[in-house]
Write an enzyme that holds these catalytic residues in place. Structure first.
Site, short mmCIF file in Angstrom:
data_model
loop_
_atom_site.label_atom_id
_atom_site.label_comp_id
_atom_site.label_asym_id
_atom_site.label_seq_id
_atom_site.Cartn_x
_atom_site.Cartn_y
_atom_site.Cartn_z
CG ASP A 66 -2.04 0.99 1.15
OD1 ASP A 66 -2.08 1.75 0.17
OD2 ASP A 66 -2.88 1.00 2.07
CG ASP A 123 -3.58 3.86 -3.11
OD1 ASP A 123 -4.45 2.98 -3.29
OD2 ASP A 123 -3.71 4.79 -2.29
CD GLU A 124 -5.76 -0.79 -1.12
OE1 GLU A 124 -5.42 -1.53 -0.17
OE2 GLU A 124 -6.76 -0.05 -1.09
#
Length: 411
Positions: A11, A101-102
Site C-alpha cells: 500500500d 495505490d494498493e
C-alpha cells in the site's frame, strides 16, 4: 492454509500527497492537501493534525492552517502507480491490484527464487523507494485479510510480518475498526454493546452478531475476527461489465440530489461504453446505507444501450426502489452495465414513434445517442469539462474530481 505467511499487501503511503511531495521537493515535510472542494488525499503531516478525507477543505485548513492545497497532478498518478506495480510483478505474476495505490501479492511460488516473503517485501520497498521515489508499506501474513491489516499497522513506510504462531493473539488485541468493512456506524453499534476489540468480537457468538448486524455482516465479521479468510489472490479479471460508483460522505437522502449523482455516474459509464464501442442490456444500481448494509436493483432492457439518458432514466426507478419509501440515507451509489454487446449500426424501430431513451432504436433514443457522440468528440478535442450536462458539471465543482475516480476505476 500454509503455516508460512506468503500473502503480501502493498500500500503506497498517502499516495496522491506523496506524489505531490515527490514532484515538488519544497512540499516535503509540509502538510499537503490534494483536492478542490473536498480533501481527497492528505499527507501524514496533515493527518497528524486531524485532517482526514473526505473532509471539506475549509474545515481541514481550520485544523491545519499551514497546509498547502494542490489540485492534483492527474497525469502523473497512473504512470507512477504502473511503475510500482511493474516492480511488484518482477517478484511474482500473482498480483491483484485493488486500487491505484494498493495490491495483493501471492509469493508462494517465488520464495525459492527470492527468499522468504519478508525479504521479498523488503526488496520491493527498497526498489520502489530507489526507482520511483515513493514510500510504501507492506503487510505479510497467511491471509489477505490479515495482510491488509498488517500493512495498515505498518504505516507509514514500514513492514510488518505476522507469523502463524502469533496471528490470533496479535489480531485480537486490535480495535474492531481494523476489520475490513467495519465502518464508523458499525463500530459505534458494536461499542454500544461493549465490543471494542477484535478479540471481543471473536468471543461474541455468531448468532448474536447476526442478530445485531444481520446474517451477512454478522457471520462475515465473526469469520474475519478469527482470521478465517479463504480468498485467494486473483490475477485475472474479465471485463464483463462497465461500472462506476460514488461515495457520498455522510450521506444523502434527497432524491433530487441522488438523481444528480446517478446522472453523473451514467455520464461516466456511458462515455466508457462508447469509447470501447460497447453497449449493454442489463443495468444494476447498487447502494450502501448509512448503517453499512448494501442493496442492489437491476433491470434488463429489450435492447443494448450506451447513452447517458438511457442509463439515467432506467436507473432512476431502481435507485428510488433501493432507497425505499422511508427515504433512507445513502452513503454510496454505484451503477454497472452488463450483458455487453459490440456496438454497431443502430437499427431503428418500427413504427417511427417518439419512443423513449431506454429504447435505443426509437426516435428519442437515437437522438440521445447522437448527442452523446457529439459530446464525446468535443471532450476528446477540448477536455472532459468542455461540455456536459449542467447538473453534472455543477455537481462536480463541489464533489470529488472525476479524474480521481477515473484513476481508481482503471485499477
Amino acid at each position: 492454509m500454509s503455516d508460512i505467511p506468503t500473502i503480501l499487501h502493498a500500500d503506497l503511503d498517502a499516495f496522491y500527497a506523496s506524489v505531490e511531495q515527490l514532484l515538488d521537493p519544497s512540499l516535503r515535510g509540509k502538510p499537503v492537501l490534494v483536492g478542490g472542494g473536498i480533501v481527497v488525499a492528505a499527507s501524514y503531516e496533515a493527518k497528524r493534525m486531524g485532517v482526514a478525507p473526505p473532509m471539506n477543505v475549509r474545515r481541514a485548513l481550520a485544523l491545519c492552517p499551514s497546509a498547502v492545497v494542490v489540485n492534483g497532478s492527474f497525469d502523473q498518478y497512473l504512470g507512477l502507480s504502473e511503475s510500482v506495480m511493474d516492480i511488484c510483478r518482477d517478484f511474482t505474476p500473482r498480483l491483484q491490484q485493488i486500487s491505484i495505490d494498493e495490491a495483493f501479492l501471492d509469493v508462494t511460488g517465488s520464495v525459492h527464487l527470492f527468499g522468504p516473503a519478508d525479504e521479498i517485501a523488503q526488496a520491493i520497498r527498497r526498489r520502489v523507494k530507489e526507482e520511483v521515489g515513493l514510500p510504501i508499506s507492506i503487510g505479510v501474513a497467511r491471509t489477505k485479510h490479515l495482510a491488509k491489516i498488517a500493512s495498515g499497522q505498518a504505516k507509514p513506510d514500514g513492514l510488518l510480518v505476522i507469523g502463524a504462531e502469533q496471528e490470533t493473539e496479535w489480531l485480537h488485541g486490535l480495535p474492531v475498526r481494523v476489520i475490513w468493512g467495519v465502518g464508523p456506524v458499525t463500530e459505534a453499534q458494536l461499542a454500544e454493546r461493549g465490543v471494542f476489540t477484535v478479540g471481543q468480537l471473536a468471543e461474541t457468538p455468531r448468532t448474536t452478531l447476526t442478530h445485531w448486524l444481520g446474517p451477512g455482516l454478522g457471520s462475515h465479521f465473526h469469520s474475519l475476527a478469527w482470521n478465517r479468510d479463504p480468498r485467494r489472490v486473483v490475477t485475472e479479471h474479465r471485463a464483463g461489465s462497465v461500472g462506476s460508483q460514488s461515495a457520498l460522505g455522510r450521506g444523502l437522502g434527497d432524491m433530487d440530489q441522488l438523481g444528480k449523482v446517478l446522472l453523473r455516474l451514467a455520464d461516466r459509464v456511458s462515455s466508457r461504453l462508447r469509447k470501447n464501442n460497447r453497449a449493454g442490456r442489463t443495468l444494476t444500481v447498487r447502494v450502501r446505507y448509512d448503517d453499512m448494509t448494501r442493496a442492489s436493483r437491476a433491470i434488463t432492457l429489450p435492447a443494448a444501450v450506451a447513452s447517458t439518458a438511457a442509463l439515467h432514466h432506467a436507473g432512476l426507478p431502481l435507485l428510488a426502489d433501493a432507497q425505499g419509501t422511508a427515504g433512507r440515507t445513502l452513503t454510496l451509489v454505484g451503477i454497472a452495465v452488463s450483458k455487453l454487446e459490440v456496438g454497431g449500426p443502430l437499427q431503428l424501430e418500427l413504427p417511427f414513434d417518439e419512443g423513449d431513451s431506454t429504447r435505443a432504436g426509437s426516435k428519442i433514443g437515437a437522438a440521445h445517442l447522437l448527442v452523446d457522440r457529439k459530446v464525446d468528440l468535443a471532450r476528446e478535442r477540448f477536455g472532459r469539462d468542455s461540455v456536459g450536462r449542467a447538473s453534472v458539471l455543477l455537481g462536480r465543482r463541489s464533489g470529488m474530481p472525476d479524474e480521481f475516480r477515473e484513476l481508481a476505476e482503471r485499477s
